[in-house]
Design a protein around this motif. Sequence first.
Motif, mmCIF file in Angstrom:
data_model
loop_
_atom_site.group_PDB
_atom_site.id
_atom_site.type_symbol
_atom_site.label_atom_id
_atom_site.label_comp_id
_atom_site.label_asym_id
_atom_site.label_seq_id
_atom_site.Cartn_x
_atom_site.Cartn_y
_atom_site.Cartn_z
ATOM 1 N N ASP A 1 8.421 39.179 -16.238
ATOM 2 C CA ASP A 1 7.164 39.588 -16.859
ATOM 3 C C ASP A 1 6.055 39.656 -15.815
ATOM 4 O O ASP A 1 6.183 39.145 -14.699
ATOM 5 N N ARG A 2 4.948 40.268 -16.170
ATOM 6 C CA ARG A 2 3.861 40.511 -15.228
ATOM 7 C C ARG A 2 3.235 39.226 -14.716
ATOM 8 O O ARG A 2 2.867 39.138 -13.543
ATOM 9 N N GLN A 3 3.077 38.231 -15.579
ATOM 10 C CA GLN A 3 2.470 36.973 -15.134
ATOM 11 C C GLN A 3 3.360 36.255 -14.122
ATOM 12 O O GLN A 3 2.870 35.654 -13.168
ATOM 13 N N THR A 4 4.664 36.337 -14.306
ATOM 14 C CA THR A 4 5.589 35.747 -13.335
ATOM 15 C C THR A 4 5.458 36.448 -11.991
ATOM 16 O O THR A 4 5.406 35.804 -10.931
ATOM 17 N N LEU A 5 5.376 37.769 -12.030
ATOM 18 C CA LEU A 5 5.231 38.534 -10.793
ATOM 19 C C LEU A 5 3.892 38.261 -10.130
ATOM 20 O O LEU A 5 3.817 38.149 -8.901
ATOM 21 N N LEU A 6 2.830 38.142 -10.901
ATOM 22 C CA LEU A 6 1.521 37.818 -10.326
ATOM 23 C C LEU A 6 1.570 36.467 -9.605
ATOM 24 O O LEU A 6 0.984 36.294 -8.535
ATOM 25 N N ARG B 1 15.142 53.130 -10.269
ATOM 26 C CA ARG B 1 15.673 51.874 -9.731
ATOM 27 C C ARG B 1 15.089 50.663 -10.455
ATOM 28 O O ARG B 1 15.783 49.658 -10.676
ATOM 29 N N ILE B 2 13.835 50.745 -10.820
ATOM 30 C CA ILE B 2 13.177 49.640 -11.522
ATOM 31 C C ILE B 2 12.915 50.075 -12.959
ATOM 32 O O ILE B 2 12.211 51.055 -13.198
ATOM 33 N N GLU B 3 13.500 49.358 -13.899
ATOM 34 C CA GLU B 3 13.408 49.723 -15.307
ATOM 35 C C GLU B 3 12.259 48.992 -15.991
ATOM 36 O O GLU B 3 12.060 47.792 -15.785
ATOM 37 N N THR B 4 11.512 49.719 -16.812
ATOM 38 C CA THR B 4 10.466 49.114 -17.635
ATOM 39 C C THR B 4 11.078 48.633 -18.948
ATOM 40 O O THR B 4 11.749 49.395 -19.634
ATOM 41 N N VAL B 5 10.854 47.380 -19.269
ATOM 42 C CA VAL B 5 11.283 46.827 -20.547
ATOM 43 C C VAL B 5 10.014 46.622 -21.363
ATOM 44 O O VAL B 5 9.264 45.659 -21.139
ATOM 45 N N ARG B 6 9.742 47.548 -22.250
ATOM 46 C CA ARG B 6 8.463 47.577 -22.956
ATOM 47 C C ARG B 6 8.176 46.271 -23.695
ATOM 48 O O ARG B 6 9.027 45.734 -24.406
ATOM 49 N N GLY B 7 6.957 45.796 -23.497
ATOM 50 C CA GLY B 7 6.543 44.571 -24.143
ATOM 51 C C GLY B 7 6.933 43.321 -23.394
ATOM 52 O O GLY B 7 6.524 42.214 -23.794
ATOM 53 N N PHE B 8 7.718 43.470 -22.317
ATOM 54 C CA PHE B 8 8.172 42.292 -21.571
ATOM 55 C C PHE B 8 7.848 42.387 -20.076
ATOM 56 O O PHE B 8 7.184 41.520 -19.533
#
Length: 234
Positions: free
Chosen positions: A186-191, A221-228
């Motif tokens: 998720d975005r917060q983990t990546l941040l 190559r990088i998949e978007t998982v909507r909402g996650f």
Amino acid sequence: MSVLPVPAPALSTILLVEDDEGIRRAVALALERYGYHVTVASDGLRALELFREGRHDLLVLDVMLPELDGIGLCRRIRESSVVPILMMSARGDALDVVSGLEAGADDYVVKPVDIPVLVARIRSLLRRAAVAATEDHTPSDRLVFGDLVIDTGGLEVFLGGEPVALAPTELRLLLEFAAHPGIVLDRQTLLGNVWDYGWDGDSRVVDLCVQRLRKKIGADRIETVRGFGYKLRR
């Protein structure tokens, strides 16, 4: 009681580009007190000359600049360099922020600048740029995802046998994905793991860095998982 600034761990050279003389002097003085060597420019063209003439470890660019604005300057620098770039936006305007990140900036701060926040962002960017010296990898560590090869020891990326030039943040992001293939991050983990944010950050920096990375290693190559969040395809 006043708190003295903590010196930078090592002398780094910062190119500060700001057309407002008062802001330029104040920010430069503050960064020097934190132990950085600061070179200044008041317009984009002069900044481009200084960048090409010397060695700079990081750039701090205002968005609104005479001659060549910060967005254009960022694009010109990204044509030949992956040096960390931090943008300054006068109002945190969404268009300014998105344009700067799309042009290749690694992060941004909003003016009026909070010096401790600015220094924290600078230190984070410099740590990411120095990942080769700080992370424990061996030269033989190679991760293979089809025609994408990541040498985690040499910190090199190859696509179809050809080297891929990645900015430090892009490389750190790819390494984070590669360490968790097939797992949604998720975005917060990546941040937290990539941008070193110890607080809630702007998730747009993640989304736009993913966009830049896709352009370099392949859109699928990088998949978007909507909402996650996102995941690297195995």
